[in-house]
Design an enzyme around this catalytic site. Structure first.
Site, short mmCIF file in Angstrom:
data_model
loop_
_atom_site.label_atom_id
_atom_site.label_comp_id
_atom_site.label_asym_id
_atom_site.label_seq_id
_atom_site.Cartn_x
_atom_site.Cartn_y
_atom_site.Cartn_z
N LYS A 52 28.69 47.82 104.77
CA LYS A 52 27.87 48.33 103.67
C LYS A 52 26.43 47.91 103.92
O LYS A 52 26.14 46.72 104.04
CB LYS A 52 28.36 47.77 102.33
CG LYS A 52 27.40 48.02 101.14
CD LYS A 52 27.91 47.45 99.82
CE LYS A 52 26.85 47.54 98.71
NZ LYS A 52 27.31 47.00 97.41
N ASP A 95 19.58 47.22 96.18
CA ASP A 95 20.43 47.77 95.13
C ASP A 95 19.83 47.45 93.76
O ASP A 95 20.05 46.37 93.21
CB ASP A 95 21.84 47.17 95.25
CG ASP A 95 22.79 47.72 94.19
OD1 ASP A 95 22.44 48.71 93.51
OD2 ASP A 95 23.91 47.15 94.06
N LYS A 149 20.15 47.45 87.00
CA LYS A 149 20.53 46.04 86.83
C LYS A 149 19.50 45.32 85.98
O LYS A 149 18.33 45.70 85.96
CB LYS A 149 20.58 45.35 88.21
CG LYS A 149 21.75 45.74 89.08
CD LYS A 149 21.70 44.99 90.40
CE LYS A 149 22.85 45.38 91.32
NZ LYS A 149 24.18 44.99 90.80
N ASP A 175 22.06 43.12 99.92
CA ASP A 175 23.23 43.98 99.71
C ASP A 175 23.59 44.78 100.96
O ASP A 175 24.41 45.68 100.91
CB ASP A 175 22.96 44.91 98.51
CG ASP A 175 24.23 45.35 97.80
OD1 ASP A 175 25.28 44.70 98.01
OD2 ASP A 175 24.18 46.35 97.06
N ASP A 178 25.65 51.88 89.67
CA ASP A 178 25.58 50.56 90.30
C ASP A 178 26.84 50.26 91.14
O ASP A 178 26.87 49.29 91.88
CB ASP A 178 25.37 49.49 89.24
CG ASP A 178 24.88 48.17 89.82
OD1 ASP A 178 24.51 48.15 91.01
OD2 ASP A 178 24.88 47.17 89.09
N GLU A 223 27.77 51.54 93.83
CA GLU A 223 27.32 52.45 94.89
C GLU A 223 27.92 52.12 96.25
O GLU A 223 28.04 52.99 97.10
CB GLU A 223 25.79 52.44 94.96
CG GLU A 223 25.16 51.31 95.80
CD GLU A 223 25.44 49.90 95.26
OE1 GLU A 223 25.77 49.79 94.07
OE2 GLU A 223 25.36 48.94 96.05
N ARG A 254 30.91 51.37 97.27
CA ARG A 254 32.17 52.07 97.58
C ARG A 254 31.91 53.53 97.94
O ARG A 254 32.66 54.14 98.70
CB ARG A 254 33.15 51.92 96.41
CG ARG A 254 32.72 52.58 95.14
CD ARG A 254 33.45 52.04 93.92
NE ARG A 254 32.98 50.70 93.54
CZ ARG A 254 33.50 49.97 92.56
NH1 ARG A 254 34.51 50.44 91.85
NH2 ARG A 254 33.01 48.77 92.28
N1 BES Z 1 25.89 44.88 95.22
C1 BES Z 1 26.61 44.76 94.01
C2 BES Z 1 27.60 43.59 94.01
C3 BES Z 1 27.01 42.22 94.11
C4 BES Z 1 26.77 41.48 92.98
C5 BES Z 1 26.78 41.64 95.33
C6 BES Z 1 26.27 40.20 93.07
C7 BES Z 1 26.27 40.36 95.43
C8 BES Z 1 26.02 39.63 94.30
C9 BES Z 1 27.38 46.04 93.74
O1 BES Z 1 26.79 47.20 94.20
C10 BES Z 1 27.52 46.16 92.27
O2 BES Z 1 26.51 46.35 91.63
N2 BES Z 1 28.74 46.06 91.76
C11 BES Z 1 28.98 46.15 90.38
C12 BES Z 1 30.15 47.09 90.19
C13 BES Z 1 30.37 47.51 88.77
C14 BES Z 1 29.23 48.40 88.30
C15 BES Z 1 31.67 48.25 88.69
C16 BES Z 1 29.31 44.75 89.86
O3 BES Z 1 29.92 43.97 90.59
O4 BES Z 1 28.91 44.44 88.75
ZN ZN Z 2 25.55 46.98 95.81
MN MN Z 3 25.44 48.00 92.80
#
Ligand code: BES
Ligand code: ZN
Ligand code: MN
Length: 499
Positions: free
Chosen positions: A264, A269, A276, A287, A346, A348, A350
């Site tokens: 990824k 992000d 966020k 990310d 967010d 994204e 996947r």
């Molecule tokens: N890049 C983030 C996940 C992340 C969070 C990585 C903290 C490193 C530290 C990912 O894209 C994300 O935002 N995931 C969301 C998913 C949710 C919206 C279903 C999350 O984990 O909150």
């Molecule tokens: Zn992300």
């Molecule tokens: Mn995200």
């Protein structure tokens, strides 16, 4: 890259320069060459140990002014604990402990790679050398003023005194390339997002061509032609165009199916329209830790001329809110033909991986694929920062990753998959939705990815807790950890290289 450490190998009988580093076990016993170097001073060392309550525990250090008779400025005694039960990973740690004692003013160090029962093996000495370099790494490219007394000498010259200097030197050539790979991955994670955006990331990955890696860069037009609507939807809100990079190292048998690693690469992000909160959003420059690992790994494998066919593939995008950004409610069509309703922009990562995994499954037809992604905050809640979450449809692959994790210290912990989780990502409008709600957030993300592997043996590593921001360790003082490079190099070396 700030890698100001030079490591050379000399015979155990060589004279020490600068700091002398020796090892003892948990009864304070030392090896014969070490006893000779310490001479009559050994009694003073024992008194210093008693005064400092130093008991030779693994990784503990006794740092003293070199006593009369020891030809060095300082003496550092590192505990090896129970010498019989040491693992490769412990020697890495010893190197880290030694490097931590290099101050800005110290230029030279001699390390006696000897345990109470004699010289360390070349592999053990080489692990110390790797640990030294990993610990000394600093990302200071953007600091215009260096502080006094910062850890890690400005230019340290380290001699490892070993049983067989030639054998160790030879072994360190390969291990050194793996350390370089870790450092490349750390640099990429640490770089700011205004510098490292998808095109620039692709350019840096393309530098692997110098090592004989075939690098193909897919631009937006090429990805449109392939129908990568899931990946392109994420990138469409950014002024920086998306890229997918396919790297191929053919060091194995001609025509044999490769193994594949997928990363990824979300260069930043923001969350997109589902934006966020501001707190710590700057961390989202990391990310792309999965993609960074894949590039570092390809470097390691190609530089050490691994006898295996390996493909690395990374999806590079920037997730931004904009007039052209994708919305919650949008439905995108992935390269696989499956449609996805966007619930939260967010989620994204996947979406990016869905198209890259499908591309690799279909076009590369690998023996297996391992993807790495800073995919969910939920994995950090579940496992903290010491293990990456591992999800797999293949027990043999999972077992091998687990073992490689224990050997390298890049640890993984297996998490479940199962059809029961599928209904959490069913959509009323499309084939699936891109989030599964609050429960089991890392699992539903993995379950989503599994729909794009087309039955290929696969493992997904959620590295959100391990790739960046983890607490500092004996072998890493940097925000970006380079997690996964040593793990996957080990996986390839142990199981997929022609002997
Ligand atoms: N890049 C983030 C996940 C992340 C969070 C990585 C903290 C490193 C530290 C990912 O894209 C994300 O935002 N995931 C969301 C998913 C949710 C919206 C279903 C999350 O984990 O909150
Ligand atoms: Zn992300
Ligand atoms: Mn995200």
């Amino acid at each position: 890259m700030s890698d100001a450490i030079k490591v050379g190998f000399v015979p155990l009988s060589s004279a020490a320069r600068g700091i002398l580093v020796v090892f003892c076990d948990d009864s304070l016993k030392v090896g014969p060459a070490t006893a000779k170097a310490l001479g009559g001073a050994i009694e003073i060392v024992k008194r210093a140990a008693a005064a400092a309550a130093f008991k030779g525990k693994s990784g503990a250090a006794l740092d003293i002014l070199a006593p009369e008779g020891v030809k060095a400025a300082r003496l550092l005694v590192i505990g090896a604990g129970k010498a019989a039960s040491l693992k490769a990973n412990d020697f890495l740690k010893f190197g880290g402990v030694a490097a931590s004692k290099l101050s800005a003013g110290t230029a030279a160090m001699t390390i006696m790679a000897e345990l109470p029962d004699g010289a360390m093996t070349s592999e053990q000495a080489v692990a110390i050398a790797s640990g030294l370099r990993l610990r000394a790494y600093k990302f200071d490219r953007y600091k215009t003023k260096k502080k006094d007394g910062e850890e890690g000498g400005s230019r340290a010259d380290i001699s490892l005194a070993v049983g067989d200097a030639n054998a160790a030197k030879k072994a360190f050539t390969a291990a050194g390339h793996v350390v370089d790979g870790v450092i490349i991955a750390r640099d990429l994670v640490n770089e700011p997002p205004n510098v490292l955006f998808p095109e620039e990331f692709a350019r840096r990955a393309s530098q692997l061509r110098k090592l004989g890696v075939k690098v193909e860069v897919l631009d937006v037009k090429a990805m449109q032609k392939l129908g990568m609507g899931a990946l392109l939807g994420v990138g469409q809100g950014s002024a920086r165009p998306s890229r997918t990079v396919i790297m191929r190292w053919d060091g194995g048998k001609k025509g044999e199916a490769p193994v594949a690693f997928v990363g990824k690469g979300v260069c930043f992000d923001t969350g997109g329209i589902s934006i966020k909160p501001a707190g710590s959003m700057e961390d989202m420059k990391g990310d792309m830790g999965g993609a960074a690992c894949v590039v570092g790994l390809m470097h390691a494998l190609a530089a050490r001329k691994a006898k295996a066919n390996v493909v690395g593939a990374i999806g590079l995008v920037e997730n931004m809110p904009d007039g052209n950004a994708q919305r919650p409610g949008d439905i995108v069509t992935s390269m696989s033909g499956q449609t996805i309703e966007i619930i939260n922009t967010d989620a994204e990562g996947r979406l990016v991986l869905a198209d890259v995994l499908w591309y690799v499954a279909k076009k590369v037809k690998p023996k297996f694929m391992v993807d790495l992604a800073t995919l969910t905050g939920a994995i950090v809640v579940a496992l903290g920062t010491d293990h990456a979450g591992m999800f797999s449809n293949n027990d043999e692959l999972a077992e091998r990753l687990l073992t490689a994790g224990i050997e390298t210290g890049d640890k993984v912990w297996r998490m479940p998959l199962g059809p029961e989780y599928d209904k959490l990502i069913d959509s009323q409008f499309a084939d699936m939705k891109n989030t599964g709600g609050r429960h089991g957030g890392s699992i539903t993300a993995a379950q989503f990815l599994q729909r794009f592997v087309d039955g290929t043996p696969w493992a997904h590593l959620d590295i959100a807790g391990t790739a960046m921001g983890a607490p500092k360790t004996d072998i890493n003082q940097s925000w970006g950890s380079g997690y996964g490079v040593r793990l996957l190099d080990r996986l390839v070396a142990d199981h997929y290289e022609r002997k």
